[in-house]
Design a protein around this motif. Structure first.
Motif, short mmCIF file in Angstrom:
data_model
loop_
_atom_site.label_atom_id
_atom_site.label_comp_id
_atom_site.label_asym_id
_atom_site.label_seq_id
_atom_site.Cartn_x
_atom_site.Cartn_y
_atom_site.Cartn_z
N VAL A 1 0.83 -1.20 0.00
CA VAL A 1 0.00 0.00 0.00
C VAL A 1 0.87 1.25 0.00
CG1 VAL A 1 -1.59 1.36 1.44
CG2 VAL A 1 -2.05 -1.06 1.00
N SER A 2 1.98 1.23 0.74
CA SER A 2 2.89 2.37 0.76
C SER A 2 3.48 2.62 -0.63
CB SER A 2 4.02 2.11 1.77
OG SER A 2 4.96 3.16 1.74
N MET A 3 3.89 1.55 -1.31
CA MET A 3 4.42 1.71 -2.67
C MET A 3 3.36 2.23 -3.62
SD MET A 3 7.11 -1.37 -3.46
CE MET A 3 6.02 -2.72 -3.04
N LEU A 4 2.16 1.73 -3.51
CA LEU A 4 1.08 2.18 -4.38
C LEU A 4 0.78 3.66 -4.17
CD1 LEU A 4 -1.41 -0.83 -4.14
CD2 LEU A 4 0.08 -0.23 -6.05
N ALA A 5 0.81 4.09 -2.92
CA ALA A 5 0.55 5.50 -2.63
C ALA A 5 1.66 6.38 -3.22
CB ALA A 5 0.45 5.71 -1.12
N GLN A 6 2.92 5.93 -3.07
CA GLN A 6 4.04 6.70 -3.61
C GLN A 6 4.00 6.75 -5.13
OE1 GLN A 6 7.83 5.43 -1.89
NE2 GLN A 6 6.74 4.85 -0.02
N ALA A 7 3.51 5.68 -5.75
CA ALA A 7 3.42 5.62 -7.21
C ALA A 7 2.12 6.22 -7.74
CB ALA A 7 3.54 4.17 -7.68
N VAL B 1 -3.78 -4.67 -7.55
CA VAL B 1 -2.38 -4.78 -7.93
C VAL B 1 -1.84 -6.18 -7.68
CG1 VAL B 1 -1.21 -4.09 -5.79
CG2 VAL B 1 -0.27 -3.39 -7.99
N ALA B 2 -2.37 -6.85 -6.64
CA ALA B 2 -1.93 -8.22 -6.38
C ALA B 2 -2.32 -9.14 -7.54
CB ALA B 2 -2.53 -8.72 -5.08
N GLY B 3 -3.54 -8.96 -8.05
CA GLY B 3 -3.98 -9.75 -9.19
C GLY B 3 -3.20 -9.42 -10.45
N GLU C 1 6.46 -0.72 -12.12
CA GLU C 1 6.47 -0.11 -13.45
C GLU C 1 5.64 -0.92 -14.43
OE1 GLU C 1 7.53 2.85 -14.42
OE2 GLU C 1 7.88 3.10 -12.28
N ALA C 2 5.70 -2.25 -14.32
CA ALA C 2 4.89 -3.09 -15.21
C ALA C 2 3.41 -2.89 -14.93
CB ALA C 2 5.29 -4.56 -15.01
N LEU C 3 3.08 -2.68 -13.67
CA LEU C 3 1.69 -2.46 -13.31
C LEU C 3 1.21 -1.08 -13.71
CD1 LEU C 3 1.78 -4.09 -9.78
CD2 LEU C 3 0.52 -4.94 -11.76
N ARG C 4 2.12 -0.11 -13.68
CA ARG C 4 1.75 1.25 -14.03
C ARG C 4 1.39 1.37 -15.52
NH1 ARG C 4 2.79 6.24 -11.94
NH2 ARG C 4 4.25 5.45 -10.42
N ALA C 5 2.07 0.60 -16.37
CA ALA C 5 1.90 0.72 -17.82
C ALA C 5 0.45 0.51 -18.27
CB ALA C 5 2.84 -0.23 -18.54
#
Length: 281
Positions: free
Chosen positions: A234-240, A255-257, A274-278
């Motif tokens: 969750v911390s990484m997701l918030a930062q991203a 994001v887990a899925g 980064e792969a998830l952000r794309a």
């Protein structure tokens, strides 16, 4: 005395009932026009509420003065009155008007009897008295209170449909027994997401036990998942900036899925983010 009162208590009691019935019908019509669910205007059924929340214990509190607007449900008379305890038919008229007349004459009215769940009250005995009190514009009523403690709190319950998500959340917390701040933090909007998240945590726990080579109880798995998996992600997701308008738990579940779909791995690093952000662009 209201400007609509005639000064004749019996006549005024009859008018009280007719006004209450008219308001109930108008409320039903308004709900139909707004296309609201059928359960919006019904009293909450006590048994369904405590089943959804998980009944733990009860204790007799005694005589208290309670707010009328906190009386939202019934043990067994849900069909005779709507959510605001307006009569739904003429079936209750005779007794209703008798109580209204007694109230207008200043006669003593016995306290009602209720169950308390959180800040909500459910009528055991005294439905007509609650209805009359509402019609006469009272803000509170005397009640003998029995407090029922539940696994989940009753906050957020407005109508019957809200019990579905409470029930799924209770089942999730039985499977993933988080406590305190951890339990409060993991929230989703769609009831089914609690089932999906429960399956995910159990699978995570199974992999953890395989890695460590010994069994862990549910409490331990839940605590370690929250501290070692959920919070860092969750911390990484918030930062991203990937949480968006979802709850943190909904963002985590998404994001887990996606991580598994894209990476076929359970690691977390910058490459995964980064792969998830794309796809989200």
């Amino acid at each position: 005395m209201s400007s609509r009162d005639t000064g004749f208590p019996r006549t005024d009691a009859e008018h009280d009932f007719l006004r209450a019935r008219r308001r109930q019908v108008l409320s039903r019509l308004a709900s139909w026009l707004r296309r609201e669910p059928d359960d919006v205007n019904i009293t909450l059924p006590f048994d369904e509420v405590v089943e959804a929340l998980g009944r733990e214990s009860e204790r007799r509190v005694g005589l208290r003065v309670i707010r009328l607007d906190s009386v939202v449900g019934s043990v067994d008379r849900g069909r005779d009155f709507d959510r605001r305890f307006r009569p739904t038919s003429a079936r209750v008229r005779q007794r209703w008007e008798r109580l209204a007349l007694a109230s207008r004459r200043g006669e003593s009215i016995p306290p009602i009897e209720v169950y308390r769940v959180g800040d909500l009250h459910f009528v055991i005995d005294g439905h007509h008295r609650v209805s009359v009190a509402h019609a006469l514009g009272l803000a509170s009523i005397d009640a003998y209170v029995t407090e029922v403690r539940t696994r989940l709190g009753a906050d957020g319950i407005r109508h019957r449909g809200d019990l579905i998500i409470k029930s799924y959340r209770r089942l999730f917390l039985e499977r993933v027994p988080l406590s305190g701040q951890a339990a409060a933090a993991v929230l989703v909007s769609d009831p089914w997401d609690y089932a999906v998240l429960g399956e995910h945590v159990e699978a995570w726990g199974f992999r953890l036990m395989q890695d460590e080579g010994h069994l862990l109880d549910r409490q331990t798995v839940a605590a370690r998942w929250y501290e070692n998996e959920y919070l860092p992600v969750v911390s990484m997701l918030a930062q991203a900036d990937l949480v968006g308008d979802r709850t943190e738990a909904e963002a985590y579940l998404w994001v887990a899925g996606e991580r598994y779909r894209l990476m076929r791995t359970h690691r977390w690093d910058d490459e995964v983010i980064e792969a998830l952000r794309a796809p989200s662009k």
